[in-house]
Motif scaffolding. Sequence first.
Motif, PDB file in Angstrom:
ATOM      1  N   LEU A 176       0.823  -1.208   0.000  1.00 21.34           N
ATOM      2  CA  LEU A 176       0.000   0.000   0.000  1.00 21.34           C
ATOM      3  C   LEU A 176       0.862   1.264   0.000  1.00 21.34           C
ATOM      4  CD1 LEU A 176      -2.883  -1.028   2.421  1.00 21.34           C
ATOM      5  CD2 LEU A 176      -2.941  -0.845  -0.068  1.00 21.34           C
ATOM      6  N   GLY A 177       1.975   1.232   0.701  1.00 16.74           N
ATOM      7  CA  GLY A 177       2.892   2.370   0.686  1.00 16.74           C
ATOM      8  C   GLY A 177       3.471   2.614  -0.694  1.00 16.74           C
ATOM      9  N   CYS A 178       3.836   1.557  -1.399  1.00 19.92           N
ATOM     10  CA  CYS A 178       4.359   1.700  -2.765  1.00 19.92           C
ATOM     11  C   CYS A 178       3.301   2.254  -3.707  1.00 19.92           C
ATOM     12  CB  CYS A 178       4.878   0.360  -3.277  1.00 19.92           C
ATOM     13  SG  CYS A 178       6.380  -0.186  -2.462  1.00 19.92           S
ATOM     14  N   VAL A 179       2.075   1.763  -3.579  1.00 20.10           N
ATOM     15  CA  VAL A 179       0.980   2.267  -4.427  1.00 20.10           C
ATOM     16  C   VAL A 179       0.763   3.755  -4.147  1.00 20.10           C
ATOM     17  CG1 VAL A 179      -1.511   2.114  -4.836  1.00 20.10           C
ATOM     18  CG2 VAL A 179      -0.143   0.036  -4.716  1.00 20.10           C
ATOM     19  N   ALA A 180       0.762   4.158  -2.881  1.00 18.86           N
ATOM     20  CA  ALA A 180       0.580   5.568  -2.543  1.00 18.86           C
ATOM     21  C   ALA A 180       1.726   6.405  -3.098  1.00 18.86           C
ATOM     22  CB  ALA A 180       0.474   5.721  -1.022  1.00 18.86           C
ATOM     23  N   ALA A 181       2.965   5.907  -3.012  1.00 16.27           N
ATOM     24  CA  ALA A 181       4.111   6.648  -3.537  1.00 16.27           C
ATOM     25  C   ALA A 181       4.000   6.823  -5.046  1.00 16.27           C
ATOM     26  CB  ALA A 181       5.402   5.918  -3.177  1.00 16.27           C
ATOM     27  N   VAL A 182       3.557   5.809  -5.763  1.00 12.00           N
ATOM     28  CA  VAL A 182       3.393   5.911  -7.215  1.00 12.00           C
ATOM     29  C   VAL A 182       2.308   6.926  -7.556  1.00 12.00           C
ATOM     30  CG1 VAL A 182       2.618   4.642  -9.269  1.00 12.00           C
ATOM     31  CG2 VAL A 182       4.297   3.622  -7.732  1.00 12.00           C
ATOM     32  N   ILE A 183       1.215   6.917  -6.817  1.00 10.10           N
ATOM     33  CA  ILE A 183       0.131   7.876  -7.067  1.00 10.10           C
ATOM     34  C   ILE A 183       0.632   9.300  -6.846  1.00 10.10           C
ATOM     35  CG2 ILE A 183      -2.089   8.706  -6.176  1.00 10.10           C
ATOM     36  CD1 ILE A 183      -2.822   5.742  -5.732  1.00 10.10           C
ATOM     37  N   VAL A 184       1.363   9.525  -5.759  1.00  9.62           N
ATOM     38  CA  VAL A 184       1.899  10.863  -5.486  1.00  9.62           C
ATOM     39  C   VAL A 184       2.902  11.267  -6.559  1.00  9.62           C
ATOM     40  CG1 VAL A 184       3.356  12.157  -3.868  1.00  9.62           C
ATOM     41  CG2 VAL A 184       1.476  10.752  -3.008  1.00  9.62           C
ATOM     42  N   LEU A 185       3.764  10.349  -6.975  1.00  9.24           N
ATOM     43  CA  LEU A 185       4.748  10.653  -8.008  1.00  9.24           C
ATOM     44  C   LEU A 185       4.076  11.003  -9.327  1.00  9.24           C
ATOM     45  CD1 LEU A 185       7.743  10.739  -8.852  1.00  9.24           C
ATOM     46  CD2 LEU A 185       7.520   8.331  -9.455  1.00  9.24           C
ATOM     47  N   LEU A 186       3.072  10.234  -9.720  1.00 11.16           N
ATOM     48  CA  LEU A 186       2.355  10.532 -10.973  1.00 11.16           C
ATOM     49  C   LEU A 186       1.618  11.866 -10.882  1.00 11.16           C
ATOM     50  CD1 LEU A 186       0.965   7.011 -11.920  1.00 11.16           C
ATOM     51  CD2 LEU A 186       2.851   8.241 -12.986  1.00 11.16           C
ATOM     52  N   GLY A 187       1.048  12.171  -9.740  1.00 11.58           N
ATOM     53  CA  GLY A 187       0.390  13.464  -9.566  1.00 11.58           C
ATOM     54  C   GLY A 187       1.381  14.603  -9.654  1.00 11.58           C
ATOM     55  N   TYR A 188       2.580  14.433  -9.085  1.00  9.71           N
ATOM     56  CA  TYR A 188       3.609  15.467  -9.141  1.00  9.71           C
ATOM     57  C   TYR A 188       4.082  15.683 -10.571  1.00  9.71           C
ATOM     58  CZ  TYR A 188       8.035  17.857  -8.349  1.00  9.71           C
ATOM     59  OH  TYR A 188       9.066  18.743  -8.391  1.00  9.71           O
ATOM     60  N   ILE A 189       4.285  14.578 -11.304  1.00 13.37           N
ATOM     61  CA  ILE A 189       4.714  14.685 -12.706  1.00 13.37           C
ATOM     62  C   ILE A 189       3.646  15.381 -13.535  1.00 13.37           C
ATOM     63  CG2 ILE A 189       5.220  13.331 -14.786  1.00 13.37           C
ATOM     64  CD1 ILE A 189       6.621  11.296 -12.965  1.00 13.37           C
ATOM     65  N   ASN A 190       2.394  15.030 -13.299  1.00 15.60           N
ATOM     66  CA  ASN A 190       1.282  15.653 -14.029  1.00 15.60           C
ATOM     67  C   ASN A 190       1.173  17.134 -13.674  1.00 15.60           C
ATOM     68  OD1 ASN A 190      -0.864  15.764 -15.775  1.00 15.60           O
ATOM     69  ND2 ASN A 190      -2.355  15.079 -14.264  1.00 15.60           N
TER      70      ASN A 190
END
Length: 88
Positions: free
Chosen positions: A69-83
């Motif tokens: 779940l931590g990895c999934v949250a990190a990916v979501i935050v990273l994709l939001g930051y890139i976007n």
Amino acid sequence: MPEHEQGDQQREFDLRWADGAEHKEPSARARMLASRWKHNPPGPVPFRAGPEHVGSRRRSSWISTAVVLGCVAAVIVLLGYINFRAPY
């Protein structure tokens, strides 16, 4: 009779013939285990694990769930930051 029906009947006949055999050869795994156990028989194994194993398994499953779940949250935050940083 269509060819595929003839193949189905032939396969059904072969299965009935094989199931009706007097002697059935054991699988390769069964032969391997029988050979191994002839020289080194396995010790008794309890049907259920003792209570000392249950707690560690339960704890490790929670840890692995938290990591996923931590990895999934990190990916979501990273994709939001890139976007957010991408020029439009």
